[in-house]
Design an enzyme around this catalytic site. Structure first.
Site, PDB file in Angstrom:
ATOM      1  N   HIS A   1      32.269 -49.851  18.782  1.00  0.00           N
ATOM      2  CA  HIS A   1      32.860 -50.654  17.526  1.00  0.00           C
ATOM      3  C   HIS A   1      32.283 -52.076  17.442  1.00  0.00           C
ATOM      4  CE1 HIS A   1      35.515 -47.340  18.572  1.00  0.00           C
ATOM      5  NE2 HIS A   1      35.966 -47.249  17.052  1.00  0.00           N
TER       6      HIS A   1
ATOM      7  N   HIS B   1      35.057 -60.769  26.541  1.00  0.00           N
ATOM      8  CA  HIS B   1      33.752 -61.089  26.581  1.00  0.00           C
ATOM      9  C   HIS B   1      33.443 -61.570  27.885  1.00  0.00           C
ATOM     10  CE1 HIS B   1      33.198 -61.104  21.938  1.00  0.00           C
ATOM     11  NE2 HIS B   1      32.883 -60.090  22.478  1.00  0.00           N
TER      12      HIS B   1
ATOM     13  N   GLU C   1      28.770 -48.468  14.213  1.00  0.00           N
ATOM     14  CA  GLU C   1      29.933 -49.057  13.341  1.00  0.00           C
ATOM     15  C   GLU C   1      29.902 -48.337  12.246  1.00  0.00           C
ATOM     16  OE1 GLU C   1      32.298 -51.084  11.628  1.00  0.00           O
ATOM     17  OE2 GLU C   1      31.692 -51.932  13.535  1.00  0.00           O
TER      18      GLU C   1
ATOM     19  N   ASP D   1      36.328 -50.575  21.969  1.00  0.00           N
ATOM     20  CA  ASP D   1      37.052 -51.667  21.358  1.00  0.00           C
ATOM     21  C   ASP D   1      37.427 -51.455  19.977  1.00  0.00           C
ATOM     22  OD1 ASP D   1      34.285 -52.351  20.575  1.00  0.00           O
ATOM     23  OD2 ASP D   1      34.703 -54.431  20.764  1.00  0.00           O
TER      24      ASP D   1
ATOM     25  N   SER E   1      30.323 -59.018  20.713  1.00  0.00           N
ATOM     26  CA  SER E   1      29.771 -58.095  21.848  1.00  0.00           C
ATOM     27  C   SER E   1      28.111 -57.837  21.678  1.00  0.00           C
ATOM     28  CB  SER E   1      30.612 -56.868  21.883  1.00  0.00           C
ATOM     29  OG  SER E   1      31.844 -57.412  22.068  1.00  0.00           O
TER      30      SER E   1
END
Length: 289
Positions: free
Chosen positions: A42, A19, A122, A171, A104
């Site tokens: 993700h 981050h 997702e 990620d 995120s």
């Protein structure tokens, strides 16, 4: 395949590295007025309680964001980048309390300008419902698209964005070893379609062969496409076994020229704040075409 829940790792040292870099990338790209499209491949649930649920079970935040806050509260100096990161994290909490860690999606939503768009992917059947609910509560929700789809398969179709200005955060959990192969394929396709995009790839620094080879594989792909890159890896300890994640890395393709200097200031401080034993160290390498 669906055993991974990011809440277990919310606020960990790996989240801090990811981050810290993500915020710098977004704000650099926003120095130009043109619309920015951001893709998070993700996304997870978006924001996480540190007081109950999975995060309270794992307690990884205690070795990450909680430890960093204690370091700062003790009066230790920190660079502006870490201070800015902490302000964004604190903005999701009531003053004087620290109960939530934004993932995120919430960090990116916080940074959106009116002309920007955020696209979240997702696949977890439970996480996607929580993500949709959480995003729906945000004032920026109309600028955010949520997809219950395979981001690796969909990414190339989103590139290049209409404004030709974009940031992609990749990620995955890498619990499925196929993620390493899917990542390589996705990066090859993405760079063919949108060579000037900024790509931020997170990975766990594990002893498994696929993980140790990932940075070199990314360097090879970047070099083949004549793209600059930056590689940062952050280790908090070097203990026997891998019962918990001891290190993680970020590989950036087309990084801003300011990022390396930023990390050169931040990473030594993170070692002091979060390092557990003498094995705590960082890697910072770059290549410019």
């Amino acid at each position: 395949m669906f055993s991974y829940r990011h809440a277990f790792h919310a606020g960990s040292h790996a989240d801090i590295l990811k981050h810290l870099i993500l915020i710098h990338l977004v704000e650099y790209l926003q120095e130009k007025p043109g619309a920015l499209t951001i893709v998070d491949t993700h996304a997870g649930a978006g924001i996480y309680s540190l007081k109950d649920g999975f995060a309270a079970i794992s307690k990884e935040a205690e070795g990450g964001i909680v430890r960093l806050l204690k370091y700062v509260e003790a009066g230790n100096p920190i660079p502006e980048s870490i201070q800015h990161f902490l302000e964004i994290i604190q903005s999701e909490n009531t003053q004087g309390e620290f109960n939530f860690y934004p993932g995120s999606p919430f960090i990116l939503a916080n940074l959106l300008r009116s002309q920007d768009r955020l696209k979240l992917f997702e696949l977890h059947p439970k996480e996607i419902d929580v993500l949709r609910h959480n995003i729906g509560q945000l004032k920026q929700s109309k600028q955010i698209d949520v997809y219950a789809e395979d981001s690796f398969a969909r990414l190339k179709g989103l590139l290049p964005p209409p404004s030709r200005r974009g940031l992609v955060l990749i990620d995955p959990s890498y619990e499925d070893k196929q993620d390493y192969r899917h990542l390589e394929t996705a990066m090859e396709e993405a760079l063919q379609r949108f060579a000037t995009g900024c790509y931020a790839i997170w990975y766990p620094a594990l002893s498994r062969r696929e993980a140790t080879a990932l940075p070199d594989r990314m360097k090879k792909i970047a070099t083949q496409h004549k793209r600059s890159w930056l590689h940062a890896e952050f280790r908090v300890e070097n203990a026997p076994g891998e019962r918990r994640l001891q290190a993680s890395g970020m590989f950036i393709i087309n990084p801003p020229w300011t990022l390396e200097k930023n990390l050169a200031q931040a990473l030594p401080i993170l070692i002091k704040a979060l390092g557990i034993d003498s094995g705590a160290q960082f890697v910072l390498k770059s290549f410019e075409v």
